[in-house]
Design an enzyme around this catalytic site. Structure first.
Site, PDB file in Angstrom:
ATOM      1  N   GLY A  91     -57.158  15.969 -24.567  1.00 49.14           N
ATOM      2  CA  GLY A  91     -57.138  16.794 -23.350  1.00 49.14           C
ATOM      3  C   GLY A  91     -55.748  17.131 -22.864  1.00 49.14           C
ATOM      4  O   GLY A  91     -55.549  17.532 -21.726  1.00 49.14           O
ATOM      5  N   GLY A  93     -53.645  19.292 -24.623  1.00 49.22           N
ATOM      6  CA  GLY A  93     -53.189  20.588 -25.132  1.00 49.22           C
ATOM      7  C   GLY A  93     -52.414  20.426 -26.422  1.00 49.22           C
ATOM      8  O   GLY A  93     -51.683  21.316 -26.837  1.00 49.22           O
ATOM      9  N   GLY A  95     -53.901  19.881 -29.331  1.00 53.84           N
ATOM     10  CA  GLY A  95     -54.757  20.250 -30.461  1.00 53.84           C
ATOM     11  C   GLY A  95     -55.618  19.132 -31.000  1.00 53.84           C
ATOM     12  O   GLY A  95     -55.965  19.132 -32.177  1.00 53.84           O
ATOM     13  N   SER A  96     -56.007  18.167 -30.148  1.00 52.47           N
ATOM     14  CA  SER A  96     -56.764  17.034 -30.684  1.00 52.47           C
ATOM     15  C   SER A  96     -58.145  17.462 -31.170  1.00 52.47           C
ATOM     16  O   SER A  96     -58.646  16.922 -32.148  1.00 52.47           O
ATOM     17  CB  SER A  96     -56.866  15.909 -29.654  1.00 52.47           C
ATOM     18  OG  SER A  96     -57.461  16.380 -28.480  1.00 52.47           O
ATOM     19  N   ALA A  99     -57.663  19.093 -34.580  1.00 51.97           N
ATOM     20  CA  ALA A  99     -57.272  18.077 -35.558  1.00 51.97           C
ATOM     21  C   ALA A  99     -58.500  17.264 -35.961  1.00 51.97           C
ATOM     22  O   ALA A  99     -58.683  16.922 -37.130  1.00 51.97           O
ATOM     23  CB  ALA A  99     -56.184  17.166 -34.980  1.00 51.97           C
ATOM     24  N   ASP A 140     -55.295  26.455 -33.373  1.00 56.21           N
ATOM     25  CA  ASP A 140     -55.258  24.989 -33.456  1.00 56.21           C
ATOM     26  C   ASP A 140     -55.633  24.483 -34.840  1.00 56.21           C
ATOM     27  O   ASP A 140     -54.884  23.690 -35.425  1.00 56.21           O
ATOM     28  CB  ASP A 140     -56.169  24.365 -32.393  1.00 56.21           C
ATOM     29  CG  ASP A 140     -55.543  24.411 -31.008  1.00 56.21           C
ATOM     30  OD1 ASP A 140     -54.526  25.097 -30.848  1.00 56.21           O
ATOM     31  OD2 ASP A 140     -56.080  23.757 -30.105  1.00 56.21           O
TER      32      ASP A 140
HETATM   33  O1  PMV Z   1     -55.578  23.061 -25.386  1.00 55.43           O
HETATM   34  P1  PMV Z   1     -55.531  23.289 -26.851  1.00 55.43           P
HETATM   35  O2  PMV Z   1     -54.610  22.369 -27.581  1.00 55.43           O
HETATM   36  O3  PMV Z   1     -56.923  23.284 -27.488  1.00 55.43           O
HETATM   37  O4  PMV Z   1     -54.954  24.785 -27.100  1.00 55.43           O
HETATM   38  C1  PMV Z   1     -55.706  25.932 -26.730  1.00 55.43           C
HETATM   39  C2  PMV Z   1     -54.960  27.200 -27.046  1.00 55.43           C
HETATM   40  C3  PMV Z   1     -55.593  28.464 -26.421  1.00 55.43           C
HETATM   41  O5  PMV Z   1     -54.756  29.570 -26.783  1.00 55.43           O
HETATM   42  C4  PMV Z   1     -55.639  28.365 -24.909  1.00 55.43           C
HETATM   43  C5  PMV Z   1     -57.000  28.707 -26.932  1.00 55.43           C
HETATM   44  C6  PMV Z   1     -57.073  29.160 -28.377  1.00 55.43           C
HETATM   45  O6  PMV Z   1     -58.126  28.958 -28.996  1.00 55.43           O
HETATM   46  O7  PMV Z   1     -56.094  29.734 -28.881  1.00 55.43           O
END
Ligand code: PMV
Length: 309
Positions: A91, A93, A95-96, A99, A140
């Site tokens: 949560g 940001g 990319g968990s 991944a 991601d």
């Molecule tokens: O929060 P994360 O790590 O899942 O990144 C999301 C990135 C976005 O641009 C907000 C959404 C996407 O699918 O690109």
């Protein structure tokens, strides 16, 4: 089936262009050394997912993701246990969720005795990521599938366009962890605002695209002050798009106050992690830690390690 089987995938940091990337604009990302590993073993009964991440303990989505991945690979999900070991904060940001999707796919493909091609892996990864949020761009899973900490330039598509972006020098970053939040809610909220006023949002997305291109040139040239300015301009546009948060802005201001060249949210926003570019990242991180902020210092984008196809 070849059991036990393992799969690993990396987290990522979006340097520039999140959210606008969902609407077809380019974005820059880099792989992180931190990652996530999945082990598949045989067990009786229904498919089970076990995790060392407290935040996933009551979350039904990893099991749904694993069952869909198994079926996509022609495996019967029943009788399998998947164990997740993660070095990535959830949560934040980083990319968990993607991944997790890629690591699960790799582990199950190994169990099935298959090797997935890159395009197939990315298409399946994106389908699985949609279990976590409704409109994924695919950036991601593309970053999670990379090895090393090279920078990539990403444009969504079927298949997406992923190009390596070699940088003249490593890019020193402080990742400051803010409160966890939901990418799905941030992406969904922006989608509703875009539906209500497409012209305004398309203009903002075009401005993000221009900042991403300027940032890409700065990263390639190793021009840290120019890249820092791109971070700040992107943050201002993310605020205009309504995906920032007071906690994020407090962190970006603190990072700039501590000497960062630029700072912005990364990933879904509305909370989560902030990245700050700094010539002396350890110093910025030390100052942030005195404010009880958890930090990770990374250097991404070294030319030798960038290995996108
Ligand atoms: O929060 P994360 O790590 O899942 O990144 C999301 C990135 C976005 O641009 C907000 C959404 C996407 O699918 O690109």
């Amino acid at each position: 089936m070849n059991l036990p089987a393992r799969g690993r995938a990396a987290g990522k940091v979006i340097l520039l262009g999140e959210h606008a990337v969902v609407y077809g604009r380019p974005a820059l990302a880099a792989g992180l050394g931190l990652g996530l590993e999945v082990e598949v073993t045989a067990s009786g009964g229904v498919l089970r997912v076990e995790s060392d991440l407290a935040s996933l303990a009551d979350d039904p989505r990893p099991a749904a993701l694993a069952a869909e991945a198994a079926r996509a690979l022609g495996l019967e999900p029943g009788g399998l246990t998947l164990r997740i070991r993660s070095g990535l904060p959830a949560g934040a940001g980083l990319g968990s969720s993607a991944a997790l999707a890629i690591a699960v796919l790799r582990a199950l493909a190994a169990a099935a005795g298959r090797r997935l091609g890159r395009d197939e892996e990315l298409a399946l990864g994106r389908r699985l990521e949609a279990i976590f949020h409704g409109h994924p761009s695919g950036i991601d899973p593309a970053a999670a599938a990379e090895t090393g900490s090279g920078c990539i330039r990403f444009v969504r598509g079927e298949p997406p366009t992923v190009t390596a972006l070699p940088t003249a020098r490593p890019l020193p970053l402080v990742i400051a962890l803010g409160p966890p939040r939901s990418t799905g809610a941030a992406v969904g909220g922006l989608r509703a605002r875009w539906e209500a006023d497409r012209a305004r949002h398309e203009r903002l997305f075009d401005q993000v695209a221009a900042v991403v291109e300027a940032g890409a040139r700065a990263a390639e040239a190793g021009d840290l002050p120019a890249l820092g300015r791109a971070f700040d301009e992107n943050q201002a546009l993310l605020e205009a798009l309504g995906v920032s948060a007071p906690e994020v802005e407090a962190l970006t201001a603190a990072a700039r106050g501590a000497g960062a060249l630029g700072a912005k949210l990364t990933g879904g926003g509305a909370g989560g992690a902030v990245i700050a570019l700094a010539a002396e990242p350890e110093r910025v991180a030390a100052t942030l830690r005195t404010r009880q902020v958890e930090t990770i210092v990374v250097r991404v984008g070294t030319a030798e390690e960038g290995k996108a196809a």
